[in-house]
Design a protein around this motif. Structure first.
Motif, mmCIF file in Angstrom:
data_model
loop_
_atom_site.group_PDB
_atom_site.id
_atom_site.type_symbol
_atom_site.label_atom_id
_atom_site.label_comp_id
_atom_site.label_asym_id
_atom_site.label_seq_id
_atom_site.Cartn_x
_atom_site.Cartn_y
_atom_site.Cartn_z
ATOM 1 N N MET A 224 22.355 -12.018 0.715
ATOM 2 C CA MET A 224 22.477 -13.086 -0.266
ATOM 3 C C MET A 224 21.459 -12.883 -1.382
ATOM 4 S SD MET A 224 22.959 -16.394 2.197
ATOM 5 C CE MET A 224 23.143 -17.487 0.794
ATOM 6 N N GLY A 225 21.801 -13.363 -2.559
ATOM 7 C CA GLY A 225 20.930 -13.190 -3.703
ATOM 8 C C GLY A 225 19.854 -14.267 -3.778
ATOM 9 N N VAL A 226 18.880 -14.019 -4.635
ATOM 10 C CA VAL A 226 17.826 -14.990 -4.934
ATOM 11 C C VAL A 226 18.037 -15.428 -6.375
ATOM 12 C CG1 VAL A 226 15.351 -15.420 -4.999
ATOM 13 C CG2 VAL A 226 16.284 -13.735 -3.391
ATOM 14 N N PRO A 227 18.467 -16.670 -6.618
ATOM 15 C CA PRO A 227 18.829 -17.086 -7.981
ATOM 16 C C PRO A 227 17.706 -16.855 -8.990
ATOM 17 C CG PRO A 227 19.525 -18.739 -6.386
ATOM 18 C CD PRO A 227 18.689 -17.737 -5.632
ATOM 19 N N LYS A 228 18.052 -16.164 -10.092
ATOM 20 C CA LYS A 228 17.176 -15.929 -11.244
ATOM 21 C C LYS A 228 15.968 -15.052 -10.934
ATOM 22 C CE LYS A 228 18.512 -20.263 -13.489
ATOM 23 N NZ LYS A 228 18.042 -21.535 -14.106
ATOM 24 N N PHE A 229 15.892 -14.472 -9.736
ATOM 25 C CA PHE A 229 14.732 -13.660 -9.384
ATOM 26 C C PHE A 229 14.680 -12.385 -10.224
ATOM 27 C CE2 PHE A 229 12.732 -10.384 -6.599
ATOM 28 C CZ PHE A 229 11.445 -10.890 -6.637
ATOM 29 N N TYR A 230 15.834 -11.731 -10.397
ATOM 30 C CA TYR A 230 15.855 -10.502 -11.186
ATOM 31 C C TYR A 230 15.403 -10.777 -12.617
ATOM 32 C CZ TYR A 230 17.564 -6.366 -13.602
ATOM 33 O OH TYR A 230 17.647 -5.239 -14.391
ATOM 34 N N ARG A 231 15.910 -11.850 -13.199
ATOM 35 C CA ARG A 231 15.531 -12.197 -14.573
ATOM 36 C C ARG A 231 14.038 -12.476 -14.666
ATOM 37 N NH1 ARG A 231 17.794 -17.458 -17.971
ATOM 38 N NH2 ARG A 231 16.678 -17.034 -19.919
ATOM 39 N N TRP A 232 13.505 -13.212 -13.700
ATOM 40 C CA TRP A 232 12.089 -13.569 -13.723
ATOM 41 C C TRP A 232 11.200 -12.331 -13.608
ATOM 42 C CZ3 TRP A 232 8.290 -12.897 -9.960
ATOM 43 C CH2 TRP A 232 7.073 -13.546 -10.215
ATOM 44 N N ILE A 233 11.534 -11.450 -12.677
ATOM 45 C CA ILE A 233 10.652 -10.310 -12.438
ATOM 46 C C ILE A 233 10.765 -9.269 -13.557
ATOM 47 C CG2 ILE A 233 12.135 -8.726 -11.095
ATOM 48 C CD1 ILE A 233 9.726 -8.616 -9.094
ATOM 49 N N SER A 234 11.949 -9.145 -14.174
ATOM 50 C CA SER A 234 12.096 -8.197 -15.276
ATOM 51 C C SER A 234 11.426 -8.715 -16.547
ATOM 52 C CB SER A 234 13.577 -7.915 -15.533
ATOM 53 O OG SER A 234 14.280 -9.093 -15.855
ATOM 54 N N GLU A 235 11.293 -10.036 -16.687
ATOM 55 C CA GLU A 235 10.563 -10.602 -17.819
ATOM 56 C C GLU A 235 9.058 -10.554 -17.584
ATOM 57 O OE1 GLU A 235 12.130 -14.510 -18.345
ATOM 58 O OE2 GLU A 235 13.935 -13.808 -19.406
ATOM 59 N N ARG A 236 8.653 -10.693 -16.339
ATOM 60 C CA ARG A 236 7.221 -10.639 -16.022
ATOM 61 C C ARG A 236 6.695 -9.213 -16.147
ATOM 62 N NH1 ARG A 236 3.624 -13.993 -13.615
ATOM 63 N NH2 ARG A 236 1.905 -13.081 -12.461
ATOM 64 N N TYR A 237 7.487 -8.233 -15.720
ATOM 65 C CA TYR A 237 7.106 -6.819 -15.819
ATOM 66 C C TYR A 237 8.195 -6.078 -16.611
ATOM 67 C CZ TYR A 237 4.488 -8.386 -11.685
ATOM 68 O OH TYR A 237 3.701 -9.084 -10.806
ATOM 69 N N PRO A 238 8.202 -6.199 -17.928
ATOM 70 C CA PRO A 238 9.339 -5.693 -18.730
ATOM 71 C C PRO A 238 9.531 -4.189 -18.669
ATOM 72 C CG PRO A 238 7.524 -6.411 -20.140
ATOM 73 C CD PRO A 238 7.189 -6.864 -18.764
ATOM 74 N N ASN A 239 8.497 -3.413 -18.349
ATOM 75 C CA ASN A 239 8.621 -1.960 -18.370
ATOM 76 C C ASN A 239 9.316 -1.383 -17.141
ATOM 77 O OD1 ASN A 239 7.392 -1.616 -20.879
ATOM 78 N ND2 ASN A 239 5.336 -1.613 -19.982
ATOM 79 N N ILE A 240 9.584 -2.216 -16.132
ATOM 80 C CA ILE A 240 10.188 -1.666 -14.921
ATOM 81 C C ILE A 240 11.687 -1.443 -15.082
ATOM 82 C CG2 ILE A 240 8.451 -2.764 -13.467
ATOM 83 C CD1 ILE A 240 10.525 -4.845 -12.681
ATOM 84 N N SER A 241 12.318 -2.085 -16.074
ATOM 85 C CA SER A 241 13.766 -2.003 -16.249
ATOM 86 C C SER A 241 14.086 -1.434 -17.618
ATOM 87 C CB SER A 241 14.402 -3.386 -16.083
ATOM 88 O OG SER A 241 15.806 -3.315 -16.210
ATOM 89 N N ARG A 242 15.007 -0.472 -17.647
ATOM 90 C CA ARG A 242 15.393 0.188 -18.878
ATOM 91 C C ARG A 242 16.910 0.316 -18.952
ATOM 92 N NH1 ARG A 242 11.136 -0.779 -20.687
ATOM 93 N NH2 ARG A 242 9.486 0.611 -21.420
ATOM 94 N N ILE A 243 17.449 0.185 -20.165
ATOM 95 C CA ILE A 243 18.870 0.455 -20.376
ATOM 96 C C ILE A 243 19.115 1.943 -20.213
ATOM 97 C CG2 ILE A 243 20.752 0.410 -22.058
ATOM 98 C CD1 ILE A 243 19.583 -2.091 -23.238
ATOM 99 N N THR A 244 20.152 2.304 -19.474
ATOM 100 C CA THR A 244 20.433 3.710 -19.202
ATOM 101 C C THR A 244 21.066 4.391 -20.409
ATOM 102 O OG1 THR A 244 22.624 3.214 -18.319
ATOM 103 C CG2 THR A 244 20.791 3.256 -16.759
ATOM 104 N N ILE A 245 20.628 5.605 -20.652
ATOM 105 C CA ILE A 245 21.225 6.492 -21.645
ATOM 106 C C ILE A 245 21.602 7.765 -20.910
ATOM 107 C CG2 ILE A 245 20.876 7.710 -23.830
ATOM 108 C CD1 ILE A 245 18.722 5.668 -24.519
ATOM 109 N N ASP A 246 22.840 8.224 -21.101
ATOM 110 C CA ASP A 246 23.379 9.312 -20.284
ATOM 111 C C ASP A 246 22.422 10.482 -20.144
ATOM 112 O OD1 ASP A 246 25.646 7.937 -19.764
ATOM 113 O OD2 ASP A 246 26.857 8.862 -21.328
ATOM 114 N N ARG A 247 21.878 10.944 -21.243
ATOM 115 C CA ARG A 247 21.051 12.149 -21.180
ATOM 116 C C ARG A 247 19.645 11.879 -20.624
ATOM 117 N NH1 ARG A 247 21.523 10.509 -26.444
ATOM 118 N NH2 ARG A 247 19.607 10.071 -27.615
ATOM 119 N N HIS A 248 19.297 10.601 -20.422
ATOM 120 C CA HIS A 248 17.974 10.260 -19.936
ATOM 121 C C HIS A 248 17.992 9.667 -18.529
ATOM 122 C CE1 HIS A 248 16.574 9.872 -24.398
ATOM 123 N NE2 HIS A 248 16.475 11.113 -23.956
ATOM 124 N N ILE A 249 19.117 9.735 -17.838
ATOM 125 C CA ILE A 249 19.175 9.217 -16.464
ATOM 126 C C ILE A 249 18.481 10.210 -15.530
ATOM 127 C CG2 ILE A 249 20.703 8.646 -14.548
ATOM 128 C CD1 ILE A 249 22.728 7.648 -16.538
#
Length: 270
Positions: free
Chosen positions: A1-26
């Motif tokens: 089961m999921g944790v509501p809004k947890f992903y949003r909270w943690i990605s805003e608290r530590y913004p550098n941990i999540s990146r939009i994927t670019i094919d040549r940079h995966i």
């Protein structure tokens, strides 16, 4: 089961941990895991008020296969590809699921009756997909399991990208939720004497609890792949294509370093 809004909270608290994927940079990954229920829900219905579509079973299967193929070609695992569908859940969650699905079925029938009255059509003519069919043991899940086996055989024999990769499918008849079956597989492979500690893992799934599950594996290289979640955007009645989605990679090794740095002052000295 999921944790509501947890992903949003943690990605805003530590913004550098999540990146939009670019094919040549995966980054290069050895093992790729799919929590399939997120894909099944995405490919079978939308998140609009009706929460269902008039897509046929064949259309849903076709959407699922396209989604799997797109993700596989994006990550290109080198060694292992593991697909896990939710089986029978533990008793506590089973009770919660039963109440939720009875309520969803009641609300669905009320909406269909209203729609039938407005359009003058019968309920049979509406031909709407029942999302409660995404449950272990249903005819829909049995058909999906057989079609997935056929899809895997076709890809292994015709697609060069699938050659030399170990393919696993844990279906709805195997008890346990998909993410926990994946974690069991990771722990089992880690216990083998010839295991390489530098194995790079990538896991696709929508549930935010995957962040915690990924951390407790203590793997050195672990990333989560998921669709971009947009807030405050008008909902659509169209099932999205994977090519139209912004994909994010969340690197758990960076998250682990951030947590260690933030709470380092609380460590008790030896």
């Amino acid at each position: 089961m999921g944790v509501p809004k947890f992903y949003r909270w943690i990605s805003e608290r530590y913004p550098n941990i999540s990146r939009i994927t670019i094919d040549r940079h995966i980054p290069e990954f050895d093992n790729f895991y799919l929590d399939m229920n997120g894909i099944i829900h995405t490919c079978s219905h939308t998140d609009d008020e009706n929460n269902d579509t008039n897509a046929s079973e064949e259309d849903i299967f076709r959407n699922i296969f396209h989604y799997i193929d797109f993700l596989y070609r994006m990550i290109k695992p080198r060694k292992v590809f593991f697909m896990a569908i939710d089986g029978v859940a533990p008793r506590a969650k089973m009770n919660q699921q039963r109440a939720r699905r009875f309520r969803a079925g009641r609300d669905r029938m009320q909406k269909l009756n209203t729609l039938a009255e407005k359009s003058g059509a019968s309920l049979n003519e509406l031909n709407r997909f029942d999302t409660n069919a995404i449950t272990p043991g249903t005819e829909f899940m049995t058909n999906l399991n057989e079609q997935l086996k056929y899809f895997i055989n076709v890809k292994i024999t015709t697609d060069p990208l699938w050659e030399g990769v170990e393919i696993y499918l844990s279906g709805h008849l195997t008890p346990g939720e998909g993410e926990h079956k994946i974690m069991d597989f990771i722990r089992f492979t880690h216990s083998q004497p010839n295991y390489n500690v530098n194995t790079r893992h990538c896991l696709y799934g929508l549930d935010a609890d995957l962040i915690i599950l990924g951390l407790v594996t203590h793997e050195l290289h672990f990333a989560l792949l998921r669709e971009e979640v947009t807030h405050g955007v008008q909902k659509t009645t169209k099932i999205p294509l994977p090519e139209e989605i912004n994909w994010h990679l969340l690197h758990l090794n960076l998250l682990r370093d951030y947590i260690n740095l933030e709470f380092s002052s609380m460590k008790v000295g030896k």
